[in-house]
Write a protein that holds these residues in place. Structure first.
Motif, PDB file in Angstrom:
ATOM      1  N   TRP A   1       0.891  -1.156   0.000  1.00  0.00           N
ATOM      2  CA  TRP A   1       0.000   0.000   0.000  1.00  0.00           C
ATOM      3  C   TRP A   1       0.928   1.204   0.000  1.00  0.00           C
ATOM      4  O   TRP A   1       1.417   1.649   1.025  1.00  0.00           O
TER       5      TRP A   1
ATOM      6  N   GLY B   1      -1.772   5.020  -1.298  1.00  0.00           N
ATOM      7  CA  GLY B   1      -2.609   4.193  -2.152  1.00  0.00           C
ATOM      8  C   GLY B   1      -2.364   4.493  -3.618  1.00  0.00           C
ATOM      9  O   GLY B   1      -1.304   4.988  -3.997  1.00  0.00           O
TER      10      GLY B   1
ATOM     11  N   THR C   1      -5.886  10.182  -8.467  1.00  0.00           N
ATOM     12  CA  THR C   1      -5.964   8.970  -7.657  1.00  0.00           C
ATOM     13  C   THR C   1      -6.903   8.010  -8.373  1.00  0.00           C
ATOM     14  O   THR C   1      -7.683   8.415  -9.238  1.00  0.00           O
TER      15      THR C   1
ATOM     16  N   ASP D   1     -11.658   3.927  -8.297  1.00  0.00           N
ATOM     17  CA  ASP D   1     -12.274   2.756  -7.657  1.00  0.00           C
ATOM     18  C   ASP D   1     -11.536   2.463  -6.361  1.00  0.00           C
ATOM     19  O   ASP D   1     -10.320   2.358  -6.344  1.00  0.00           O
ATOM     20  N   PHE D   2     -12.280   2.336  -5.280  1.00  0.00           N
ATOM     21  CA  PHE D   2     -11.681   2.233  -3.959  1.00  0.00           C
ATOM     22  C   PHE D   2     -11.599   0.776  -3.506  1.00  0.00           C
ATOM     23  O   PHE D   2     -12.434  -0.048  -3.875  1.00  0.00           O
TER      24      PHE D   2
ATOM     25  N   ASP E   1     -11.907   0.835   3.599  1.00  0.00           N
ATOM     26  CA  ASP E   1     -12.008   2.273   3.367  1.00  0.00           C
ATOM     27  C   ASP E   1     -10.851   3.056   3.965  1.00  0.00           C
ATOM     28  O   ASP E   1     -10.563   4.174   3.551  1.00  0.00           O
ATOM     29  N   GLN E   2     -10.139   2.474   4.956  1.00  0.00           N
ATOM     30  CA  GLN E   2      -8.989   3.168   5.523  1.00  0.00           C
ATOM     31  C   GLN E   2      -7.780   3.123   4.593  1.00  0.00           C
ATOM     32  O   GLN E   2      -6.787   3.811   4.831  1.00  0.00           O
TER      33      GLN E   2
ATOM     34  N   GLU F   1      -8.109   3.842   1.359  1.00  0.00           N
ATOM     35  CA  GLU F   1      -8.519   4.551   0.146  1.00  0.00           C
ATOM     36  C   GLU F   1      -7.361   5.406  -0.369  1.00  0.00           C
ATOM     37  O   GLU F   1      -6.516   5.866   0.407  1.00  0.00           O
TER      38      GLU F   1
ATOM     39  N   GLN G   1      -8.843  13.727  -3.838  1.00  0.00           N
ATOM     40  CA  GLN G   1      -9.210  12.366  -4.196  1.00  0.00           C
ATOM     41  C   GLN G   1     -10.170  12.441  -5.385  1.00  0.00           C
ATOM     42  O   GLN G   1     -11.031  13.317  -5.435  1.00  0.00           O
TER      43      GLN G   1
ATOM     44  N   ARG H   1     -10.790  10.787   6.690  1.00  0.00           N
ATOM     45  CA  ARG H   1      -9.625  10.797   5.802  1.00  0.00           C
ATOM     46  C   ARG H   1      -8.628  11.859   6.243  1.00  0.00           C
ATOM     47  O   ARG H   1      -7.418  11.620   6.314  1.00  0.00           O
TER      48      ARG H   1
END
Length: 390
Positions: free
Chosen positions: A63, A89, A194, A197-198, A202-203, A205, A236, A296
């Protein structure tokens, strides 16, 4: 995120730090490629073209995180961090400044005032006074303006300007770089993106966070649009054609004349520039940050504070946003009466609630009320058919 403290300690100005796997970087054609094979490795940003970090890959343990400390726009006497950019990410940032055109700021020269003189915020015809310097006061000078009639003063890292004729002349002044109105430093103009699509987590992202040092602000060009940043913001992509900007501390002023304050987000509509790059065509109206956007920002600020702690820089608190005010429409209400009730702009209510269909006011309809108490304004320039009261 915690690995940043271990891998990016002692981070020098104008450098890139490989924070967590995987990070890829490209450099201008004639520059040697830096070795970025493992976390904690560094590279100068002088000839850096772009940086890309990897998306979440649990199987490979990846990551990507990268940190850039941009300091070229600040004087050598500035202590502490420059502009900190964090990619996390699936994110990418591209330098839009030609390295050959960027001014090279060197160590300042020492000179003395010949008379009591005024220090100004900027050079030129209409400078703003900042204070005065006494006769024989020592000033540190590191650049001139385009005309050569003004010198940049950088005592204690604070920037001011003084008229050249008011200080003792040094031959070395003729070699100082000229900082014109169009002068730009590496990554002062940048493009960012960025993944839209995530990941399931969610952490993890993707995001890009930009933080200016302390109370110092800076002019940046992001995806073709000039913004004035004195804050910590995150970017984002909400869609391949939409870039979200959230202000977590301070404020951002855009070239379109709007101010986005802490606790607010805007959406930039992306289109293709002349070179084919994605450029922001316009920003939406500001909306209160969502719980996800606040979370975020908190993750980003926590990581940046970890970085600050190991480098001896000041830390910052995350702005605690107010929950969005939601109004439930009652029978007989209109947007005009709702705007009056909350002392806010009807146009902003419309922008905050526009979806794919026109707004229809029924009993029980929920409306986000942006900036209550900011002052009532009627429909203004918003087309009347943007709403339909029923």
């Amino acid at each position: 995120m915690a690995s940043i403290a271990q891998n990016c300690a002692n981070l020098e100005a104008d450098s890139l730090c490989y924070g967590h796997p995987l990070v890829e970087a490209s450099f201008v054609d004639d520059a040697p490629a830096a070795d970025l094979g493992a976390p904690s490795q560094r590279a100068p940003i002088t000839n850096l073209s772009s940086v890309r970090t990897s998306a979440l890959d649990l199987a490979a343990g990846r990551w990507g995180i990268a940190i850039l400390n941009l300091g070229a726009m600040y004087p050598r006497t500035h202590k502490g961090p420059g502009i900190i950019v964090m990619l996390a990410g699936a994110a990418e940032i591209t330098n839009e400044i030609d390295p050959a055109s960027a001014p090279q700021i060197s160590e300042p020269l020492s000179t003395a005032t010949l008379v009591e003189t005024t220090l100004f915020k900027n050079p030129g015809i209409l400078p703003r006074p900042l204070g005065t310097a006494a006769v024989d006061e020592i000033l540190l000078i590191d650049a001139t303006d385009e005309s050569g009639a003004w010198l940049r003063v950088v005592n204690e890292g604070k920037v001011a300007w003084v008229e050249r004729d008011n200080v003792a002349r040094l031959n070395a002044m003729d070699s100082l770089p000229a900082i014109g109105t169009g002068a730009a430093f590496p990554f002062q103009a940048l493009s960012l993106a960025t993944a839209a699509d995530f990941p399931a987590c969610d952490q993890a992202e993707p995001m890009i966070a930009i933080q200016t040092p302390g109370e110092m602000s800076v002019n940046l060009t992001v995806n073709g649009v000039d913004i004035h940043v004195g804050a910590m913001v995150t970017f984002q992509q909400a869609h391949r054609n939409a870039l979200s900007m959230t202000v977590h501390r301070g404020e951002v002023t855009t070239i379109f004349g709007q101010t986005v304050r802490q606790g607010e987000s805007v959406i930039g509509i992306l289109g293709s520039g002349r070179d084919g790059s994605a450029q922001v065509l316009d920003w939406s109206g500001a909306l209160p940050v969502s719980n996800a956007e606040y979370a975020r920002g908190k993750r980003a600020q926590t990581a940046l504070n970890e970085l600050a702690r190991v480098n001896g820089w000041p830390e910052h608190k995350t702005f605690r946003h107010r929950p969005a005010l939601v109004h439930v429409v009652e029978r007989g209400e209109s947007l005009y009466s709702i705007g009056r009730r909350y002392d806010t702009s009807v146009a902003e209510i419309i922008l905050a609630n526009l979806g794919d269909e026109p707004i229809r006011l029924y009993r029980g309809t929920k409306l986000v009320i942006p900036n209550p108490g900011s002052g009532f304004a009627g429909r203004g320039s918003v087309p009347l058919d943007a709403t339909r009261d029923e």
